[in-house]
Write a protein that holds these residues in place. Structure first.
Motif, PDB file in Angstrom:
ATOM      1  N   SER A  41       0.833  -1.198   0.000  1.00 22.16           N
ATOM      2  CA  SER A  41       0.000   0.000   0.000  1.00 22.16           C
ATOM      3  C   SER A  41       0.871   1.252   0.000  1.00 22.16           C
ATOM      4  O   SER A  41       2.075   1.189   0.275  1.00 22.16           O
ATOM      5  CB  SER A  41      -0.908   0.006   1.233  1.00 22.16           C
ATOM      6  N   VAL A  42       0.261   2.389  -0.293  1.00 16.70           N
ATOM      7  CA  VAL A  42       0.991   3.654  -0.267  1.00 16.70           C
ATOM      8  C   VAL A  42       1.547   3.909   1.136  1.00 16.70           C
ATOM      9  O   VAL A  42       2.675   4.401   1.285  1.00 16.70           O
ATOM     10  CB  VAL A  42       0.074   4.813  -0.701  1.00 16.70           C
ATOM     11  N   SER A  43       0.785   3.573   2.160  1.00 21.13           N
ATOM     12  CA  SER A  43       1.239   3.804   3.533  1.00 21.13           C
ATOM     13  C   SER A  43       2.510   3.025   3.843  1.00 21.13           C
ATOM     14  O   SER A  43       3.434   3.541   4.483  1.00 21.13           O
ATOM     15  CB  SER A  43       0.129   3.410   4.517  1.00 21.13           C
ATOM     16  N   VAL A  44       2.568   1.772   3.379  1.00 21.57           N
ATOM     17  CA  VAL A  44       3.752   0.954   3.614  1.00 21.57           C
ATOM     18  C   VAL A  44       4.944   1.470   2.821  1.00 21.57           C
ATOM     19  O   VAL A  44       6.074   1.524   3.319  1.00 21.57           O
ATOM     20  CB  VAL A  44       3.457  -0.520   3.258  1.00 21.57           C
ATOM     21  N   VAL A  45       4.712   1.863   1.575  1.00 27.35           N
ATOM     22  CA  VAL A  45       5.789   2.408   0.748  1.00 27.35           C
ATOM     23  C   VAL A  45       6.342   3.686   1.368  1.00 27.35           C
ATOM     24  O   VAL A  45       7.558   3.898   1.435  1.00 27.35           O
ATOM     25  CB  VAL A  45       5.294   2.672  -0.682  1.00 27.35           C
ATOM     26  N   GLU A 218      -4.868   3.685  -1.911  1.00 22.87           N
ATOM     27  CA  GLU A 218      -3.754   2.943  -1.331  1.00 22.87           C
ATOM     28  C   GLU A 218      -3.149   1.918  -2.284  1.00 22.87           C
ATOM     29  O   GLU A 218      -1.958   1.630  -2.196  1.00 22.87           O
ATOM     30  CB  GLU A 218      -4.211   2.234  -0.049  1.00 22.87           C
ATOM     31  N   PHE A 219      -3.951   1.376  -3.207  1.00 17.33           N
ATOM     32  CA  PHE A 219      -3.476   0.265  -4.018  1.00 17.33           C
ATOM     33  C   PHE A 219      -3.585   0.478  -5.531  1.00 17.33           C
ATOM     34  O   PHE A 219      -3.044  -0.334  -6.282  1.00 17.33           O
ATOM     35  CB  PHE A 219      -4.240  -1.011  -3.661  1.00 17.33           C
ATOM     36  N   ALA A 220      -4.242   1.521  -5.984  1.00 14.74           N
ATOM     37  CA  ALA A 220      -4.425   1.676  -7.429  1.00 14.74           C
ATOM     38  C   ALA A 220      -4.339   3.128  -7.888  1.00 14.74           C
ATOM     39  O   ALA A 220      -4.816   3.467  -8.959  1.00 14.74           O
ATOM     40  CB  ALA A 220      -5.779   1.087  -7.857  1.00 14.74           C
ATOM     41  N   SER A 221      -3.717   3.982  -7.097  1.00 16.02           N
ATOM     42  CA  SER A 221      -3.648   5.399  -7.449  1.00 16.02           C
ATOM     43  C   SER A 221      -2.405   5.706  -8.281  1.00 16.02           C
ATOM     44  O   SER A 221      -1.438   4.941  -8.313  1.00 16.02           O
ATOM     45  CB  SER A 221      -3.623   6.255  -6.179  1.00 16.02           C
ATOM     46  N   HIS A 222      -2.457   6.856  -8.937  1.00 16.09           N
ATOM     47  CA  HIS A 222      -1.301   7.298  -9.724  1.00 16.09           C
ATOM     48  C   HIS A 222      -0.110   7.593  -8.825  1.00 16.09           C
ATOM     49  O   HIS A 222       1.041   7.294  -9.185  1.00 16.09           O
ATOM     50  CB  HIS A 222      -1.669   8.545 -10.525  1.00 16.09           C
ATOM     51  N   SER A 223      -0.363   8.159  -7.657  1.00 16.27           N
ATOM     52  CA  SER A 223       0.740   8.467  -6.736  1.00 16.27           C
ATOM     53  C   SER A 223       1.464   7.192  -6.317  1.00 16.27           C
ATOM     54  O   SER A 223       2.695   7.189  -6.169  1.00 16.27           O
ATOM     55  CB  SER A 223       0.201   9.205  -5.507  1.00 16.27           C
ATOM     56  N   ARG A 224       0.741   6.102  -6.140  1.00 14.54           N
ATOM     57  CA  ARG A 224       1.391   4.837  -5.797  1.00 14.54           C
ATOM     58  C   ARG A 224       2.283   4.368  -6.940  1.00 14.54           C
ATOM     59  O   ARG A 224       3.395   3.887  -6.707  1.00 14.54           O
ATOM     60  CB  ARG A 224       0.329   3.782  -5.484  1.00 14.54           C
ATOM     61  N   SER A 229       7.712   3.449  -9.164  1.00 18.71           N
ATOM     62  CA  SER A 229       8.340   3.421 -10.478  1.00 18.71           C
ATOM     63  C   SER A 229       9.834   3.673 -10.376  1.00 18.71           C
ATOM     64  O   SER A 229      10.334   4.282  -9.419  1.00 18.71           O
ATOM     65  CB  SER A 229       7.717   4.483 -11.379  1.00 18.71           C
ATOM     66  N   GLY A 230      10.582   3.203 -11.391  1.00 19.65           N
ATOM     67  CA  GLY A 230      12.012   3.457 -11.459  1.00 19.65           C
ATOM     68  C   GLY A 230      12.827   2.499 -10.635  1.00 19.65           C
ATOM     69  O   GLY A 230      12.314   1.654  -9.896  1.00 19.65           O
ATOM     70  N   ASP A 231      14.124   2.652 -10.728  1.00 17.51           N
ATOM     71  CA  ASP A 231      15.054   1.763 -10.022  1.00 17.51           C
ATOM     72  C   ASP A 231      15.403   2.269  -8.627  1.00 17.51           C
ATOM     73  O   ASP A 231      16.133   1.611  -7.894  1.00 17.51           O
ATOM     74  CB  ASP A 231      16.365   1.633 -10.827  1.00 17.51           C
TER      75      ASP A 231
END
Length: 235
Positions: A41-45, A218-224, A229-231
């Motif tokens: 989720s975004v919160s975990v990231v 949390e699971f399907a947003s553009h911010s997530r 994204s990226g390395d």
């Protein structure tokens, strides 16, 4: 009127809608904070980025930038705590105003339920708002603790106390953010619970919509997608 008489004022559909509200509130909280490793989720990231922030803070000189960010985070929690307190006062005022409750009953539904029914429904909203207030206040205090621990991190990278204290600050920061996010979710479900005034069907619809919005963010947003994204994503 005893407790059994009061409980009989609600239909089986009311109980089902209320049960769905509580169950999904608990379930979405748990899922957001305990996602699968393959689909975080975004919160975990963001928790990983907070830990990396504390690692980078070690070599940053001066640390004014870090103090400014933490101050902004505390301002955010203070704002939501104040807003929640105002909401608590508004709900309590509404509960104490019998005539206004009856007016709401006339506007939202064709049935004329006893005043106690409307008061109980508003108490559910009051519970969520109060819970949010307590979460925001504790989150604000934890960010304060984080600031103190950050200040105790030595400037010397080679100091054996540097990394352990930075990681302590990171975990307190993560815990504060978790409390803040729980407070926000409590606000969302508190807003959804207001729909119960229009009936159990409206409550079910509001709860499902709230869960859908939270799941997407949390699971399907553009911010997530951007965060993952990226390395340079932090594992």
């Amino acid at each position: 009127m005893d407790i059994l008489d009061r409980l009989s004022l609600f239909s089986p559909l009311d109980y089902s809608a209320f049960g769905l509200l509580v169950a999904l509130w608990i379930a979405i909280d748990w899922r957001i904070e305990h996602p699968s490793s393959k689909h975080p989720s975004v919160s975990v990231v963001m928790a990983d980025y907070r830990r990396e922030w504390m690692r980078q803070m070690i070599t940053r000189d001066p640390r004014i930038f870090d103090a400014t960010i933490l101050g902004n985070l505390r301002q955010g929690t203070a704002f939501f705590a104040s807003a929640s307190m105002i909401s608590i006062g508004g709900v309590l005022a509404l509960v104490g105003n019998k005539e206004q409750l009856i007016g709401i009953a006339d506007d939202l539904t064709l049935s004329r339920d006893p005043d106690i029914v409307w008061e109980i429904k508003l108490m559910v909203t009051l519970f969520f708002v109060t819970n949010a207030f307590l979460k925001f206040v504790w989150s604000n205090r934890l960010f304060g603790y984080c600031a103190v621990v950050m200040s105790s991190v030595p400037n010397e990278v080679d100091d054996p106390r540097t990394m352990p204290r930075a990681m302590k600050a990171a975990e307190i920061n993560v815990t504060a953010a978790r409390g803040f996010n729980r407070g926000l979710r409590s606000v969302y479900f508190g807003l959804a619970s207001i729909a119960w005034l229009a009936g159990p069907i409206a409550l079910i619809g509001a709860v499902l919509t709230t869960c859908l919005v939270l799941w997407r963010r949390e699971f399907a947003s553009h911010s997530r997608s951007v965060l993952l994204s990226g390395d340079d994503h932090i594992a």
